[in-house]
Design an enzyme around this catalytic site. Structure first.
Site, PDB file in Angstrom:
ATOM      1  N   ASP A  67     -11.104  -6.113   0.043  1.00 42.43           N
ATOM      2  CA  ASP A  67     -10.457  -5.054   0.799  1.00 42.43           C
ATOM      3  C   ASP A  67      -9.903  -5.687   2.070  1.00 42.43           C
ATOM      4  OD1 ASP A  67     -10.793  -1.738   0.715  1.00 42.43           O
ATOM      5  OD2 ASP A  67     -10.213  -2.592   2.658  1.00 42.43           O
ATOM      6  N   HIS A  71     -15.090   0.275   3.688  1.00 39.88           N
ATOM      7  CA  HIS A  71     -14.822   1.586   4.303  1.00 39.88           C
ATOM      8  C   HIS A  71     -15.998   2.539   4.189  1.00 39.88           C
ATOM      9  CE1 HIS A  71     -10.436   0.913   4.872  1.00 39.88           C
ATOM     10  NE2 HIS A  71     -10.627   0.075   3.859  1.00 39.88           N
ATOM     11  N   CYS A  83      -7.610   2.358   1.849  1.00 43.02           N
ATOM     12  CA  CYS A  83      -8.768   1.671   1.286  1.00 43.02           C
ATOM     13  C   CYS A  83      -8.405   0.998  -0.042  1.00 43.02           C
ATOM     14  CB  CYS A  83      -9.890   2.673   1.068  1.00 43.02           C
ATOM     15  SG  CYS A  83     -11.298   1.981   0.197  1.00 43.02           S
ATOM     16  N   SER A  89       0.800  -1.228   0.000  1.00 43.07           N
ATOM     17  CA  SER A  89       0.000   0.000   0.000  1.00 43.07           C
ATOM     18  C   SER A  89       0.830   1.274   0.000  1.00 43.07           C
ATOM     19  CB  SER A  89      -0.923   0.003   1.213  1.00 43.07           C
ATOM     20  OG  SER A  89      -1.740  -1.133   1.185  1.00 43.07           O
TER      21      SER A  89
END
Lengths: 617, 381
Positions: free
Chosen positions: A365, A371, A384, A326
Site C-alpha cells: 500500500d 489504513h 487505500c 488511483s
C-alpha cells in the site's frame, strides 16, 4: 459423308486465310482512306471555317480558390484567421531569361534552396502562361525593394493572397492544428477538381478534422485570352464559396488559465461540461507555433521541434496513454457494488500490504502503516490500495474489463480531432494476442489500482469522470459547437444508491478530514475528485522509495480528476502532470484553479495575459 | 533503279542469308522494326508538343518505350510453340484476374480496371488483348478448318466471356478491342459467309437491346454527342468540337511543330493521350496525316504478310488477328478524333501517351516477329 482429308483441308484453310487476308487488307486501305478523306475535308474544304473558329477560341477557365473558413472559440475569438500576404510570382513565358531573372531576384529577396527547387519543379511541369509562385510571405522591405526593381524584371509579379494565421500561437496549437502545402500523397487522395487553385490543406487538429467544412467550394473565372494565352478581359465569373466557419465550445480564457495553472510542468488538462460533452479547455503542454508550418517549415525549425526532448508536437491530451493510477478506484468500487462483491457497509482490515494466497510477493500500500479498518467510502477517500487489491482479486480481470469498457477505457472517445489513441484496458484475450502469454492473477491486482498494463489518455479520464459525475449518463467530448456525435448508451446499475456511495467517496477525498486532497477543502462551491499517481518506474521489493535521491525525470506522474459543483456538476477536469509526483498536492490545485476559472469567472489575471499574447504575436 | 534494288538487296542480305545475321539472331523483322521506331518517334515528338513541352512526360514516355522495346525483344525470342503451349494457361489466369478485379479491383476515374498487387497496379484487361486471340487460335488450330458450327460456338464463348467481364468494369474501348481480336480469329479461320451475314444481322438486332440495358449513361451520351456535338458544347461535345477545330485549322501543311494553339492554350483536353491525333493533324497538316496513316497501313500489311507466310495454323491465325486488331485501334481512334465514330477511350497506338496499352502492343509485335522469325528454314525461303 466423306473421310476427312487432312492435307487437302489444310491447303483449303490456307487458301481461305490468304483470300480473307487480302480482303482485310483492302478493307483496311479503304477505311483508313476514309479517315484521310475526312481529314482532307476538315483541313481543305472546311479549313477557313475552322481557322476562324480557332481564332475565336479564346476563352480560358481559371479557378478561383475559396477563402478558408475561420475557427472561433466559444466567445467568437478567432483562433485561425486568414490574413493577406504578398508573394512573388513569375510567368515563365514573359520572362526573357529565367536564370538571369532568378539571379537578379536572389539579390533583391532572401531566397533559400527550398524555394528555388520547388519553383524549378513547378516550372518543368507547368504551362508557360501560368504564373508560378517563387516566394511566399514577403515582408514589407522585400515588397518595397521589388516595387523598385519591377521595371527591370518583366514577367515578375507581386500577388496578394490570403494566408493562414494563428494569432494565439502555441496556446491552442494542439486543438486547432495547422494547414500546410498540399503534398504529393494528399494529391492522390483529394478531389483534384475541388482543390484547383488551392495550395493548402489541413494537416493536423481541427484544421484537418473539419477540412471539408473549412475548405469551401472553388469558383471559376472565364477569361478571354489572346493567342499567347494572356488575359484580355473577364467574360464570366462564378465566385468561390468561402468555407464554413467552425465555432468551438472551447473558451480561450479558460484555456489560458489551464495552461498557466500547469506552471513549469509538462502535461495535459482536459475540461469538459459533463452535461453535453462540450470541451471547455484542452491543453497539451508544451505547444508549438503552428504558424511555422503554414508556408513550409524551415529545416532548422523542424529539427528543433523534433529533437526537443519535451516533444512539443505530441498531443498529450489524446495521444499520450498514461497509467491512470488511483483515479480508477471509484469505478472499481462501483463495479464491486454492482457485481455484489461488496456492500456500502462492507468493511475490511487493510494492512500495509496484500499477498495472494500461496505467493511471497507483497503488494504494497502507498501508506506504510496501512489504513486499518476501511469501508468503500474511506477506501476511495484515502485511496487505500489494499482494499482494491482484494476487490480486484475477487472480481477478476474479465469483469473488470467489461465494466471499465462501459466507462470508455480502452476505446477512443470519438472526439472531433484526429490522432486519438485508444489506451488499453487489458484482458486475457488482449494479452494472448499481443504478448502470447496467459494472464497472471497478480496482474489483476495492479490493474485494480490503475497500474500495470492499463493505459488511458487524459481525455478518456475526463470522459470517465463525467460519466461518474452524471451517474451513468455518458457523453462524448467534442470541440465543435455543431458536432454531431453518436449518442452513448447510459449505464444502468442495479441500484441507483450505488452512485451515491461512490460519488460520496469522491466528495470525501476533498470535503472530509481524512481525504487525500482535504487541503483543497473550502471555497464558494463544493468539488469532488480523485487523485492518482502513475508510476514511472517500479520500486524493487527490497528498496524503499526515496524521492530526494531521484531526479525529476524519474518522479512519478501526478493525476487528478474532479467535478464541480458536487450537487449539479457543470465542469469536469482531468489533469495529467508529468513528473508531478503527487496527485493530490500537485495536480489537485491545478484542477481547482481551472474550476475556479469556469465556475467563478476568475479569468482576471490570465485575461490580461491573453490580450498580451494576441497583441505581441 | 537497278542500283537502288541492288543496294536494298545488299542491305537485306544478312537477314535473308540467315547465318550470323543480327536481325535473325535477334529474331526481329527489320521491316516491322523500322516502321515501329518511326511511329514511336513521331509519337514522342507529338507528345512533347501536346504536353506543353513537358520534359517530365517525355522522360516517362521514353522509359515506357524502352520497356516496350525490351519486352518486344524478349517476346520475339520466345518460339511460337511456347506461345501455343501457354495459351490456355494465360487465358485462364487472365479470366481469373478479371473476376478478381470485379470483386476487389481498384476504382479509378469511375471504372474498376486495376488490380492493386501492393507494389504494382495491374490491368488484367490489357493482358486479355493478347490472351483472347491466343486462346481462340489455340482452340481452332486443333480443329478442322473451316470451323464447324460447334467450334464456332465454343470460340464465341471464349471471346465473349472476357469481353463481358471487361464491359462490366466498364471499359468499352478495351472490350471492343478484345472482342475484335477474337472475332478476327474466326473470320481468318474461314467462318462461312452465311454465318458472317447472320452475325451482322444479329448485331443489328442487338443494338437496341444494348442501348437500353447494357450501355452506361456516359457511353450513351458519347453516341448522342457524336450525332449532335453542338447540342452540348461545354459538356460531352466539347472534345469533338475542339478536336475538329484543331484538325481543321491545321490545313494542308499544318501550323508546324510546337505551334498547336488548340492544345497549347488548353482548349483541347487530353491532347497528349486519346486526342493526340488532333494535335498531330493541327501541327503537321494533311500531308502529315497521310504519311502517318500510310505508316500504319504499312505495319498492318506487313503483319498480314507475316500471317500468310506463317507455317502453322496457330501462327497464321494469331498473326492475322494481331495485325487486324492494330488496325481497329488506329481506325477507332482516328475515327473518333475526326468525328466519324463515337468517343471511345482508345488511344492512338504507339503515338498516344499512355503506358499499359503501349507495352501490350509492343508485346504483340514481339509475338508477330517471333512467328515470322521462327519459321523452319525451308519455309522461310
Amino acid at each position: 459423308m466423306k473421310q476427312p482429308r487432312p492435307m487437302e483441308d489444310a491447303a483449303r484453310a490456307r487458301d481461305i486465310l490468304l483470300r480473307r487476308a487480302v480482303l482485310a487488307a483492302v478493307l483496311c486501305f479503304l477505311l483508313l482512306g476514309a479517315v484521310v478523306a475526312r481529314v482532307a475535308w476538315l483541313q481543305v474544304t472546311a479549313h477557313e471555317r475552322f481557322v476562324n473558329l480557332a481564332e475565336q477560341n479564346r476563352t480560358r477557365i481559371e479557378p478561383i480558390p475559396p477563402a478558408r473558413g475561420l475557427i472561433h472559440d466559444r466567445n467568437g475569438v478567432v483562433l485561425a484567421d486568414n490574413a493577406p500576404s504578398f508573394q512573388v510570382e513569375l510567368v515563365p513565358e514573359q520572362v526573357p531569361d529565367m536564370e538571369a531573372t532568378l539571379a537578379h531576384l536572389a539579390r533583391v529577396l532572401v531566397l533559400d534552396e527550398a524555394d528555388l527547387s520547388r519553383f524549378r519543379k513547378a516550372l518543368k511541369s507547368g504551362k508557360s502562361f501560368d504564373s508560378i509562385p517563387l516566394k511566399l510571405n514577403l515582408d514589407e522591405e522585400e515588397i518595397a525593394r521589388l516595387a523598385f526593381e519591377r521595371p527591370r524584371l518583366p514577367g515578375v509579379e507581386v500577388q496578394a493572397r490570403l494566408t493562414r494565421v494563428y494569432p494565439h500561437v502555441e496556446r491552442v496549437s494542439h486543438v486547432v492544428g495547422y494547414v500546410g502545402r498540399i503534398n504529393e500523397r494528399e494529391m492522390q487522395v483529394i478531389d483534384a477538381e475541388a482543390y484547383r487553385g488551392s495550395s493548402h490543406i489541413g494537416k493536423t487538429g481541427l484544421e484537418r478534422f473539419y477540412e471539408d467544412r473549412l475548405h469551401g467550394k472553388v469558383g471559376y473565372r472565364k477569361l478571354e485570352v489572346d493567342a499567347h494565352g494572356r488575359t484580355l478581359r473577364v467574360l464570366e465569373e462564378v465566385p468561390a464559396t468561402s468555407g464554413e466557419d467552425v465555432h468551438l465550445t472551447l473558451d480561450l480564457r479558460l484555456q489560458a488559465v489551464a495552461e498557466a495553472a500547469l506552471g513549469d510542468f509538462l502535461g495535459a488538462i482536459v475540461a469538459i461540461d459533463p452535461r453535453n460533452g462540450e470541451v471547455l479547455a484542452f491543453v497539451s503542454k508544451p505547444g508549438f507555433d503552428p504558424n511555422l508550418f503554414v508556408n513550409g517549415i524551415r529545416t532548422g525549425d523542424y529539427k528543433a521541434l523534433i529533437e526537443n526532448p519535451d516533444r512539443p508536437l505530441f498531443n498529450r491530451a489524446l495521444a499520450a496513454a498514461y497509467p491512470p493510477g488511483s483515479t480508477v478506484k471509484p469505478v472499481m468500487g462501483l463495479a464491486g457494488l454492482e457485481y455484489g462483491l461488496i456492500t456500502p457497509e462492507y468493511r475490511m482490515f487493510a494492512g500495509p500490504h496484500y499477498q495472494l494466497p500461496g505467493q511471497d510477493h507483497k503488494y504494497r500500500d502507498w501508506k506504510k502503516g496501512g489504513h486499518g479498518w476501511v469501508d468503500l467510502d474511506h477506501a476511495i477517500a484515502q485511496s487505500c490500495d489494499v482494499f482494491f487489491y482484494d476487490l480486484a482479486h475477487r472480481m477478476g480481470i474479465d469483469r473488470m474489463h467489461a465494466f471499465f469498457s462501459e466507462f470508455g477505457l480502452g476505446r477512443p472517445t470519438g472526439i472531433d480531432l484526429p490522432g486519438e489513441v485508444s489506451g488499453l484496458m487489458p484482458s486475457r484475450e488482449w494479452k494472448r494476442a499481443a504478448r502470447n502469454q496467459i494472464w497472471y492473477p497478480g496482474e489483476t491486482l495492479i490493474a485494480g489500482i490503475g497500474q500495470g498494463y492499463m493505459l488511458a489518455t487524459p481525455l478518456q479520464l475526463a470522459q470517465m469522470t463525467a460519466t461518474l459525475a452524471r451517474r451513468g449518463e455518458a457523453v462524448r467530448p467534442h470541440l465543435s459547437r455543431d458536432a454531431v456525435m453518436d449518442p452513448l448508451a447510459p449505464i444502468k446499475l442495479r441500484r441507483e444508491a450505488y452512485w451515491d456511495v461512490v460519488l460520496g467517496g469522491m466528495d470525501h477525498v476533498i470535503n472530509s478530514d481524512y481525504g487525500t486532497a482535504r487541503a483543497l477543502k473550502g471555497g464558494p462551491y463544493r468539488m469532488a475528485g480523485k487523485s492518482g499517481t502513475a508510476q514511472v518506474f517500479t520500486v524493487k521489493q527490497s528498496e524503499s522509495y526515496d524521492e530526494k535521491r531521484l531526479s525529476r525525470k524519474l518522479h512519478d506522474h501526478a493525476v487528478f480528476v474532479g467535478f464541480a459543483p458536487v450537487e449539479q456538476p457543470r465542469i469536469v477536469v482531468a489533469a495529467f502532470v508529468e513528473h508531478g509526483q503527487h496527485g493530490s498536492s500537485t495536480a489537485g490545485p491545478i484542477v481547482r484553479r481551472v474550476m475556479d476559472g469556469w465556475l467563478l469567472g476568475d479569468f482576471e489575471l490570465k485575461a490580461a495575459e491573453v490580450n498580451d499574447k494576441a497583441e505581441t504575436d | 533503279m537497278s542500283m537502288l534494288r541492288e543496294g536494298w538487296n545488299r542491305a537485306m542480305q544478312p537477314y535473308r542469308e540467315g547465318d550470323g545475321a543480327l536481325f535473325h539472331w535477334l529474331r526481329l523483322d527489320p521491316w516491322l522494326l523500322f516502321a515501329l521506331l518511326l511511329l514511336l518517334g513521331a509519337g514522342a515528338v507529338t507528345v512533347y508538343s501536346a504536353s506543353h513541352q513537358s520534359m517530365a512526360q517525355l522522360t516517362s514516355l521514353a522509359a515506357r518505350i524502352g520497356l516496350g522495346l525490351t519486352l518486344m525483344l524478349v517476346m520475339a525470342r520466345i518460339p511460337p510453340r511456347i506461345y501455343l503451349l501457354w495459351s490456355p494457361w494465360l487465358f485462364g489466369a487472365g479470366l481469373a484476374l478479371l473476376v478478381a478485379v470485379e470483386l476487389f479491383g481498384h476504382v479509378g476515374k469511375g471504372a474498376q480496371r486495376w488490380l492493386d498487387l501492393g507494389f504494382i497496379r495491374f490491368q488484367p484487361s490489357e493482358m486479355m488483348k493478347l490472351a483472347v486471340p491466343m486462346m481462340a487460335a489455340w482452340y481452332l488450330s486443333q480443329r478442322t478448318l473451316p470451323p464447324r458450327p460447334l467450334d464456332v460456338l465454343v470460340t464465341l464463348a471464349l471471346v465473349l466471356a472476357p469481353m463481358g467481364l471487361i464491359m462490366l468494369q466498364p471499359d468499352l474501348g478495351t472490350a471492343l478491342l478484345v472482342g475484335a481480336a477474337g472475332i478476327f480469329i474466326l473470320l481468318l479461320a474461314g467462318l462461312s459467309w452465311r454465318y458472317i451475314a447472320g452475325g451482322l444481322l444479329a448485331l443489328a438486332a442487338i443494338i437496341p437491346v444494348m442501348w437500353s440495358f447494357v450501355l452506361h449513361d456516359y457511353q450513351k451520351q458519347r453516341v448522342m454527342t457524336l450525332l449532335d456535338p453542338e447540342a452540348d458544347p461545354l459538356g460531352a461535345g466539347y472534345h469533338i468540337i475542339q478536336s475538329k477545330i484543331a484538325i481543321g485549322s491545321g490545313g494542308v501543311f499544318g501550323k508546324g511543330w510546337l505551334n498547336s494553339t488548340q492544345s497549347g492554350l488548353d482548349f483541347l483536353p487530353e491532347g497528349h493521350t486519346d486526342f493526340i491525333f488532333a494535335v498531330y493533324a493541327e501541327e503537321f497538316g494533311l500531308i502529315g496525316v497521310a504519311l502517318l496513316l500510310a505508316l500504319y497501313l504499312f505495319i498492318i500489311l506487313r503483319g498480314l504478310v507475316i500471317a500468310v507466310q506463317a507455317p502453322t495454323v496457330y501462327g497464321r491465325l494469331l498473326a492475322g488477328s494481331l495485325s487486324l486488331s492494330f488496325f481497329v485501334y488506329v481506325f477507332v481512334n482516328t475515327g473518333m478524333v475526326t468525328g466519324l465514330l463515337p468517343v471511345v477511350g482508345v488511344p492512338l497506338p504507339l503515338v498516344s501517351y499512355g503506358g499499359t496499352a503501349m507495352v501490350t502492343l509492343m508485346a504483340g509485335f514481339g509475338m508477330l516477329m517471333s512467328i515470322h522469325s521462327h519459321r523452319p528454314f525451308l519455309a522461310a525461303r
